[in-house]
Design a protein around this motif. Structure first.
Motif, PDB file in Angstrom:
ATOM      1  N   VAL A  64      48.443  27.383  32.560  1.00 32.12           N
ATOM      2  CA  VAL A  64      48.631  28.652  33.181  1.00 32.12           C
ATOM      3  C   VAL A  64      49.585  29.901  32.309  1.00 32.12           C
ATOM      4  O   VAL A  64      50.673  29.387  32.710  1.00 32.12           O
ATOM      5  CB  VAL A  64      48.218  28.487  34.433  1.00 32.12           C
ATOM      6  CG1 VAL A  64      48.475  29.569  35.366  1.00 32.12           C
ATOM      7  CG2 VAL A  64      47.231  27.433  35.141  1.00 32.12           C
ATOM      8  N   ALA A  65      49.287  30.529  32.371  1.00 32.84           N
ATOM      9  CA  ALA A  65      49.409  31.854  32.003  1.00 32.84           C
ATOM     10  C   ALA A  65      49.314  32.714  32.610  1.00 32.84           C
ATOM     11  O   ALA A  65      47.841  33.785  32.387  1.00 32.84           O
ATOM     12  CB  ALA A  65      49.009  32.015  30.203  1.00 32.84           C
ATOM     13  N   ILE A  66      50.135  33.324  32.914  1.00 35.58           N
ATOM     14  CA  ILE A  66      50.337  34.947  33.351  1.00 35.58           C
ATOM     15  C   ILE A  66      50.376  35.998  33.080  1.00 35.58           C
ATOM     16  O   ILE A  66      50.682  35.773  32.991  1.00 35.58           O
ATOM     17  CB  ILE A  66      50.548  34.898  35.584  1.00 35.58           C
ATOM     18  CG1 ILE A  66      50.275  33.677  35.964  1.00 35.58           C
ATOM     19  CG2 ILE A  66      50.932  35.981  35.894  1.00 35.58           C
ATOM     20  CD1 ILE A  66      51.839  33.061  37.139  1.00 35.58           C
ATOM     21  N   VAL A  67      48.890  36.786  32.991  1.00 34.32           N
ATOM     22  CA  VAL A  67      49.376  37.913  32.238  1.00 34.32           C
ATOM     23  C   VAL A  67      49.442  39.142  32.523  1.00 34.32           C
ATOM     24  O   VAL A  67      48.063  39.563  33.601  1.00 34.32           O
ATOM     25  CB  VAL A  67      48.429  37.856  30.825  1.00 34.32           C
ATOM     26  CG1 VAL A  67      48.426  38.985  29.844  1.00 34.32           C
ATOM     27  CG2 VAL A  67      48.267  36.454  29.967  1.00 34.32           C
ATOM     28  N   ALA A  68      50.367  39.818  32.507  1.00 36.21           N
ATOM     29  CA  ALA A  68      50.534  41.362  33.839  1.00 36.21           C
ATOM     30  C   ALA A  68      49.583  42.067  32.668  1.00 36.21           C
ATOM     31  O   ALA A  68      49.418  42.255  31.557  1.00 36.21           O
ATOM     32  CB  ALA A  68      52.018  41.277  33.595  1.00 36.21           C
ATOM     33  N   ASN A  69      49.107  43.251  33.428  1.00 32.94           N
ATOM     34  CA  ASN A  69      48.227  43.857  32.596  1.00 32.94           C
ATOM     35  C   ASN A  69      49.125  45.459  33.572  1.00 32.94           C
ATOM     36  O   ASN A  69      49.558  45.231  34.437  1.00 32.94           O
ATOM     37  CB  ASN A  69      46.506  43.881  33.189  1.00 32.94           C
ATOM     38  CG  ASN A  69      45.874  44.966  32.282  1.00 32.94           C
ATOM     39  OD1 ASN A  69      46.327  46.071  31.313  1.00 32.94           O
ATOM     40  ND2 ASN A  69      44.258  44.536  32.326  1.00 32.94           N
ATOM     41  N   VAL A  70      48.221  46.558  32.839  1.00 30.36           N
ATOM     42  CA  VAL A  70      48.613  48.055  33.144  1.00 30.36           C
ATOM     43  C   VAL A  70      47.805  48.383  35.099  1.00 30.36           C
ATOM     44  O   VAL A  70      47.182  47.433  35.285  1.00 30.36           O
ATOM     45  CB  VAL A  70      48.057  49.084  32.292  1.00 30.36           C
ATOM     46  CG1 VAL A  70      49.621  48.630  31.459  1.00 30.36           C
ATOM     47  CG2 VAL A  70      47.284  49.051  32.350  1.00 30.36           C
ATOM     48  N   PRO A  71      48.448  48.848  35.895  1.00 32.39           N
ATOM     49  CA  PRO A  71      47.913  49.878  36.563  1.00 32.39           C
ATOM     50  C   PRO A  71      45.964  49.694  36.523  1.00 32.39           C
ATOM     51  O   PRO A  71      45.881  50.194  35.491  1.00 32.39           O
ATOM     52  CB  PRO A  71      48.715  50.208  37.432  1.00 32.39           C
ATOM     53  CG  PRO A  71      50.479  50.479  36.709  1.00 32.39           C
ATOM     54  CD  PRO A  71      49.763  49.702  35.763  1.00 32.39           C
ATOM     55  N   ILE A 100      44.568  37.540  34.817  1.00 35.54           N
ATOM     56  CA  ILE A 100      45.837  39.009  34.668  1.00 35.54           C
ATOM     57  C   ILE A 100      45.604  39.614  35.938  1.00 35.54           C
ATOM     58  O   ILE A 100      45.080  39.174  36.428  1.00 35.54           O
ATOM     59  CB  ILE A 100      44.045  39.111  33.823  1.00 35.54           C
ATOM     60  CG1 ILE A 100      44.147  38.352  32.657  1.00 35.54           C
ATOM     61  CG2 ILE A 100      44.696  40.868  33.187  1.00 35.54           C
ATOM     62  CD1 ILE A 100      43.015  39.031  31.816  1.00 35.54           C
ATOM     63  N   LEU A 101      46.886  39.716  36.028  1.00 37.02           N
ATOM     64  CA  LEU A 101      47.442  40.419  37.470  1.00 37.02           C
ATOM     65  C   LEU A 101      48.223  41.978  36.704  1.00 37.02           C
ATOM     66  O   LEU A 101      48.463  42.308  36.661  1.00 37.02           O
ATOM     67  CB  LEU A 101      48.976  39.373  37.848  1.00 37.02           C
ATOM     68  CG  LEU A 101      49.129  40.024  39.157  1.00 37.02           C
ATOM     69  CD1 LEU A 101      48.029  40.425  40.366  1.00 37.02           C
ATOM     70  CD2 LEU A 101      50.836  39.813  38.986  1.00 37.02           C
ATOM     71  N   PRO A 102      47.043  43.043  37.146  1.00 29.35           N
ATOM     72  CA  PRO A 102      47.541  44.511  37.135  1.00 29.35           C
ATOM     73  C   PRO A 102      48.508  44.546  38.128  1.00 29.35           C
ATOM     74  O   PRO A 102      49.011  44.031  38.838  1.00 29.35           O
ATOM     75  CB  PRO A 102      46.199  44.785  37.854  1.00 29.35           C
ATOM     76  CG  PRO A 102      45.197  44.047  37.755  1.00 29.35           C
ATOM     77  CD  PRO A 102      46.146  42.547  37.668  1.00 29.35           C
ATOM     78  N   LYS A 103      49.331  45.567  37.140  1.00 24.09           N
ATOM     79  CA  LYS A 103      50.464  45.582  38.388  1.00 24.09           C
ATOM     80  C   LYS A 103      50.501  45.847  39.443  1.00 24.09           C
ATOM     81  O   LYS A 103      51.649  45.767  40.616  1.00 24.09           O
ATOM     82  CB  LYS A 103      51.555  46.754  37.156  1.00 24.09           C
ATOM     83  CG  LYS A 103      53.196  46.949  37.674  1.00 24.09           C
ATOM     84  CD  LYS A 103      53.314  47.856  36.661  1.00 24.09           C
ATOM     85  CE  LYS A 103      54.917  48.279  37.316  1.00 24.09           C
ATOM     86  NZ  LYS A 103      55.822  50.065  36.958  1.00 24.09           N
ATOM     87  N   ASP A 104      49.313  47.219  39.642  1.00 30.88           N
ATOM     88  CA  ASP A 104      49.798  47.030  41.645  1.00 30.88           C
ATOM     89  C   ASP A 104      48.743  46.331  42.047  1.00 30.88           C
ATOM     90  O   ASP A 104      49.512  46.224  43.467  1.00 30.88           O
ATOM     91  CB  ASP A 104      48.697  48.524  41.473  1.00 30.88           C
ATOM     92  CG  ASP A 104      47.430  48.208  40.639  1.00 30.88           C
ATOM     93  OD1 ASP A 104      47.117  47.327  39.516  1.00 30.88           O
ATOM     94  OD2 ASP A 104      46.107  48.825  41.093  1.00 30.88           O
ATOM     95  N   PHE A 105      48.600  45.130  41.742  1.00 30.91           N
ATOM     96  CA  PHE A 105      47.510  44.593  42.802  1.00 30.91           C
ATOM     97  C   PHE A 105      49.585  43.539  42.956  1.00 30.91           C
ATOM     98  O   PHE A 105      49.225  42.873  44.815  1.00 30.91           O
ATOM     99  CB  PHE A 105      46.789  43.290  42.308  1.00 30.91           C
ATOM    100  CG  PHE A 105      45.234  44.336  42.301  1.00 30.91           C
ATOM    101  CD1 PHE A 105      45.372  45.034  42.827  1.00 30.91           C
ATOM    102  CD2 PHE A 105      43.999  44.449  41.035  1.00 30.91           C
ATOM    103  CE1 PHE A 105      44.255  46.687  42.989  1.00 30.91           C
ATOM    104  CE2 PHE A 105      43.634  44.471  41.231  1.00 30.91           C
ATOM    105  CZ  PHE A 105      43.483  45.951  41.780  1.00 30.91           C
ATOM    106  N   GLY A 106      50.200  43.189  42.042  1.00 34.30           N
ATOM    107  CA  GLY A 106      50.909  42.665  42.724  1.00 34.30           C
ATOM    108  C   GLY A 106      52.292  42.949  43.737  1.00 34.30           C
ATOM    109  O   GLY A 106      52.074  42.077  44.651  1.00 34.30           O
TER     110      GLY A 106
END
Length: 598
Positions: A98-105, A160-166
């Motif tokens: 599994v790769a968790i990839v950050a994204n911008v907000p 893919i995890l947008p910054k704000d949701f984290g």
């Protein structure tokens, strides 16, 4: 109800899946993830690599070593792109990760923002499952789904995890059903009529062989019993090395360019191939297309994919081998079996004759002689890509609980150092060896810093031959072109290691290497040995022209006998060479059943 940060909920899912560490490199878009890693510092270990590619390769290597899924992460933009090599390694070798990839907000996506690009289409070709979180409350459920899909489809999953949701607060009410997943696979046993058909072909065959792959991992006992009863030489895919210990007399090794001479000698002489748990794409070129095939696999898509099949058996490989053993009659030694055993004895004797060579720069045989004698019975080997893989396949005698991994079908240089991080993390009490050529090691040597930081007991053996040897041999032997772009300047890797807080030693002979290995065994933490290796190439099993005096002289092969010597001695009938076999396969679709199109 208790509330929790979205990123914390994500790590809680990992922890409940019994995942207690994660590889990655921080970035601003992953700040919530780094905060969660801090919150979980007493539950999960964070391996901070120096490059995201190392994180992804380590996560891929983890399953190859342990059978357990690895997890990595990268930030938006360059961090995401750097993960790609490790993801493709997992895709090609059918490895769940599994790769968790950050994204911008979310408010900054799709508007030419800093480090922003449309990540989901980028990962679609490599991932077996690839989705971006759309609402913060989806995070735990989608993390759980990513893990399940990676295991189910045997490949990399991307979340893919947008910054704000984290950072968003969500209900802490998600529960993982790990126990329902952690069940022992129980594939079907073969049908009696299939076993009877296989037994009939075995009885009728003149020169049967077994060709197996990772699909029968754990079936070493059955493979040896099968070979003993039916007098079948055993040949494996490259990645299946170690399923049967290398010293087993009937094991000829893998097939192809990296393989020993005996397996390549006998491959086209077989009239029956018991093809089990193996989907190697090069197989088309290995065997006579007119050979009959008994193929055993749990994946129906693999049956007949590489060669026409006479008896397809959709069943568990281990169970099927045992069923055929129980039902079949013991065979006497075939001409090919006798010739194969003698050929291997000649090959082994030739290799062993160089074990104490005092040539400088060093030959590989003295180095591996020391490794074979000194490596722990449960040592773990991270093997990089290049000539080191050839020497490992031919010279390393795996035994007992020793395990290894490399980048197989994707074959990415630089695999060894990140893989050693995974090995040392998963097996902190075991001896870990990173074996790499100087070309491959140059790509990922920064991970010495990671080894030092976490005091990993890793022995890095760098084979410095000042060339990209695998490519040099291709240019010389295949395309017959002037050498171009393969020369590497000599470097003192021991000094590099010392500068990264890793003990470094340069060695130029067998005694110096043996002394350095003993020093490593008596110390804590990582070490690097820079072996000054010969510029000569490994014996070419592709050319294998022992009737050519220049070839013999080049490889110091005066003691080797061509297979024609053993074939004549034991009455093996002549067969078409591999190159002819592949051409014939293209002109006779009725014997390949479309395999030549793959």
């Amino acid at each position: 109800m208790t509330k929790i940060n979205g990123a914390d909920a994500m790590l809680q899912v990992l922890y409940n899946w019994h995942i207690d560490h994660i590889y990655g490199f921080p970035g601003g878009s992953f700040d919530s993830g780094m905060n969660a890693i801090y919150d979980f510092k007493d539950k999960m270990k964070y391996i901070e690599v120096r490059h995201e590619e190392a994180a992804a390769l380590a996560a891929s290597a983890e399953y190859k070593f342990s059978g357990k899924l690895g997890v990595c992460f990268g930030s938006a933009g360059p961090g995401a792109v750097h993960l790609m090599n490790g993801l493709y390694d997992a895709k090609y070798d059918h490895v769940p990760m599994v790769a968790i990839v950050a994204n911008v907000p979310t408010s900054r996506q799709d508007m030419d923002f800093f480090q922003a690009f449309d990540e989901k289409p980028w990962f679609d070709p490599v991932a077996v499952w690839n989705h971006q979180i759309k609402r913060a409350d989806q995070i735990p459920g989608m993390m759980d789904e990513a893990i399940r899909q990676a295991y189910a489809k045997m490949g990399p999953a991307v979340l893919i995890l947008p910054k704000d949701f984290g950072w968003d607060k969500i209900s802490d009410n998600f529960r993982v059903n790990y126990d329902a997943h952690a069940v022992t696979p129980n594939y079907a046993a073969p049908k009696k009529e299939s076993v009877d058909a296989a037994v009939k072909l075995l009885k009728e065959a003149k020169n049967p062989v077994v060709y197996y792959g990772l699909g029968v991992k754990g079936a070493g006992k059955e493979l040896k019993e099968f070979a003993d009863k039916f007098k079948t030489p055993l040949m494996s895919s490259v990645l299946a090395k170690g399923i049967v210990e290398d010293k087993f007399p009937a094991y000829m090794g893998s097939i192809g360019r990296v393989a020993p001479k005996p397996s390549n000698d006998i491959q086209t002489h077989a009239d029956l191939v018991v093809w089990v748990g193996n989907d190697t794409p090069f197989s088309l070129f290995f065997f006579n297309p007119k050979a009959k095939v008994i193929q055993i696999d749990v994946d129906s898509e693999a049956l007949g994919k590489r060669h026409a099949v006479d008896v397809p058996i959709l069943a568990d490989g281990k169970k099927t081998l045992q069923a055929i053993i129980d039902a079949g009659e013991e065979r006497s030694e075939s001409p090919l079996y006798k010739a194969a055993i003698a050929d291997r004895e000649n090959w082994d004797s030739w290799q062993e004759s160089f074990a104490d060579s005092d040539e400088t720069p060093m030959r590989p045989e003295p180095v591996f002689d020391v490794i074979n004698k000194e490596a722990a019975d449960d040592a773990v080997f991270a093997v990089d890509v290049g000539n080191v893989n050839i020497n490992f396949q031919r010279l390393m005698n795996l035994h007992d609980d020793q395990i290894w991994a490399t980048s197989g079908l994707y074959a990415t240089m630089g695999f060894g150092a990140p893989a050693s991080l995974a090995a040392a993390t998963v097996y902190p009490k075991r001896e870990v060896w990173n074996l790499a050529g100087d070309g491959a090691f140059a790509m990922m040597n920064q991970e010495l810093l990671t080894q030092a930081r976490y005091n990993m007991h890793v022995l890095n053996v760098v084979f410095t031959n000042e060339t990209l040897g695998y490519i040099q041999a291709e240019q010389e032997d295949e395309s017959h072109q002037p050498l171009s772009g393969v020369i590497i300047p000599d470097n003192n890797w021991a000094k590099v290691a010392d500068g990264m807080n890793v003990k470094g030693v340069v060695v130029r002979n067998k005694k110096e290497f043996a002394d350095a290995v003993k020093e490593f065994k008596n110390m804590d933490g990582p070490m690097l040995i820079d072996v000054k290796l010969t510029h000569a190439m490994p014996y070419s099993t592709e050319l294998n022209t022992l009737d050519d005096p220049d070839f013999v002289k080049k490889y110091q092969a005066e003691a080797l006998k061509p297979f024609s010597y053993f074939a004549k001695k034991y009455g093996v009938e002549e067969a078409a060479p591999a190159s002819s076999a592949s051409q014939e396969a293209e002109s006779e679709p009725d014997t390949t059943s479309g395999a030549s199109q793959h």
